[in-house]
Write an enzyme that holds these catalytic residues in place. Structure first.
Site, PDB file in Angstrom:
ATOM      1  N   CYS A  78      -4.133   5.636   4.605  1.00 43.91           N
ATOM      2  CA  CYS A  78      -4.641   6.082   3.230  1.00 43.91           C
ATOM      3  C   CYS A  78      -3.494   6.611   2.070  1.00 43.91           C
ATOM      4  O   CYS A  78      -3.139   6.069   0.875  1.00 43.91           O
ATOM      5  CB  CYS A  78      -5.838   5.652   3.112  1.00 43.91           C
ATOM      6  SG  CYS A  78      -6.899   4.049   3.962  1.00 43.91           S
ATOM      7  N   GLU A  86      -9.878   1.731   0.595  1.00 50.29           N
ATOM      8  CA  GLU A  86      -8.409   2.750  -0.034  1.00 50.29           C
ATOM      9  C   GLU A  86      -7.067   1.739  -0.214  1.00 50.29           C
ATOM     10  O   GLU A  86      -6.778   1.230  -1.603  1.00 50.29           O
ATOM     11  CB  GLU A  86      -8.233   4.662   0.121  1.00 50.29           C
ATOM     12  CG  GLU A  86      -8.767   4.359   0.500  1.00 50.29           C
ATOM     13  CD  GLU A  86      -9.746   4.984   1.449  1.00 50.29           C
ATOM     14  OE1 GLU A  86     -10.258   6.664   1.793  1.00 50.29           O
ATOM     15  OE2 GLU A  86      -9.639   3.941   1.988  1.00 50.29           O
ATOM     16  N   CYS A 107      -8.037   8.732   5.699  1.00 44.23           N
ATOM     17  CA  CYS A 107      -7.071   8.791   6.874  1.00 44.23           C
ATOM     18  C   CYS A 107      -6.171   8.576   6.304  1.00 44.23           C
ATOM     19  O   CYS A 107      -5.350   9.027   5.331  1.00 44.23           O
ATOM     20  CB  CYS A 107      -7.020   7.343   7.621  1.00 44.23           C
ATOM     21  SG  CYS A 107      -6.372   5.686   7.047  1.00 44.23           S
ATOM     22  N   HIS A 121      -8.766  -0.351   5.026  1.00 39.66           N
ATOM     23  CA  HIS A 121      -9.339  -0.119   4.706  1.00 39.66           C
ATOM     24  C   HIS A 121     -10.182   0.364   3.127  1.00 39.66           C
ATOM     25  O   HIS A 121      -9.005  -0.459   2.277  1.00 39.66           O
ATOM     26  CB  HIS A 121      -8.942   1.742   4.271  1.00 39.66           C
ATOM     27  CG  HIS A 121      -8.580   2.572   6.440  1.00 39.66           C
ATOM     28  ND1 HIS A 121      -8.117   3.459   7.079  1.00 39.66           N
ATOM     29  CD2 HIS A 121      -8.730   1.093   7.317  1.00 39.66           C
ATOM     30  CE1 HIS A 121      -8.216   3.178   8.218  1.00 39.66           C
ATOM     31  NE2 HIS A 121      -8.748   2.196   8.735  1.00 39.66           N
TER      32      HIS A 121
END
Length: 163
Positions: free
Chosen positions: A94, A63, A91, A61
């Protein structure tokens, strides 16, 4: 301009960059539309985009990619205020990583509700985590197995003491 207004402008600029990264990720690599900017004490230290589709790594992801980029350059672990700017609502995975690092604030541009019509919401994951463990879809069981003569926690303490 007051410090507060200057701060708001800085937040907007970092979010604008996160959105631009997300847009470029879609246009250049067909990646998912997420970008992130990590700052320490107001200065950008790393960026990331979602590379899940390109790498097949479900943890890639934006992040986390920003955190990995910062770690790879030795930019994590020092004192300072870490702030994450994300194009979309982070999410739980993260969020967990950011909490472990000590990120003090997260700013995001697109909400889970805005992402839902595009299949880009993680609200269902947050809802699942909010349930008591016994009611979750994933079975999660503590099974206290021990191996004689092997204790990784004791090894950790010994290694820390040796430094």
């Amino acid at each position: 301009m007051s410090d507060e207004l200057a701060g708001e402008g800085r937040h907007e600029r970092h979010l604008e960059k996160a959105i631009a990264l997300a847009h470029e990720n879609v246009r250049q690599s067909g990646g998912r539309p997420f970008g992130a900017v990590l700052t320490r004490d107001g200065e950008e230290i790393a960026t990331g985009v979602n590379t899940m589709l390109a790498t097949g790594d479900p943890t890639a992801h934006a992040e986390l990619e920003a955190l990995r980029a910062a770690a790879g350059r030795g930019a994590l672990g020092g004192r300072g205020e870490y702030v994450m700017y994300a194009s979309g609502h982070p999410c739980p995975m993260c969020l967990g990583a950011m909490l472990l690092l000590g990120v003090s604030a997260v700013y995001y541009a697109y909400s889970n509700e805005e992402g839902r019509p595009f299949g880009l919401s993680t609200a269902h994951v947050y809802a699942e985590l909010a349930k008591p463990a016994a009611e979750r879809a994933m079975r999660f069981t503590h099974l206290p197995v021990r191996v004689e003569g092997i204790d990784p926690y004791e090894a950790w303490v010994a290694a820390q003491s040796a430094e």
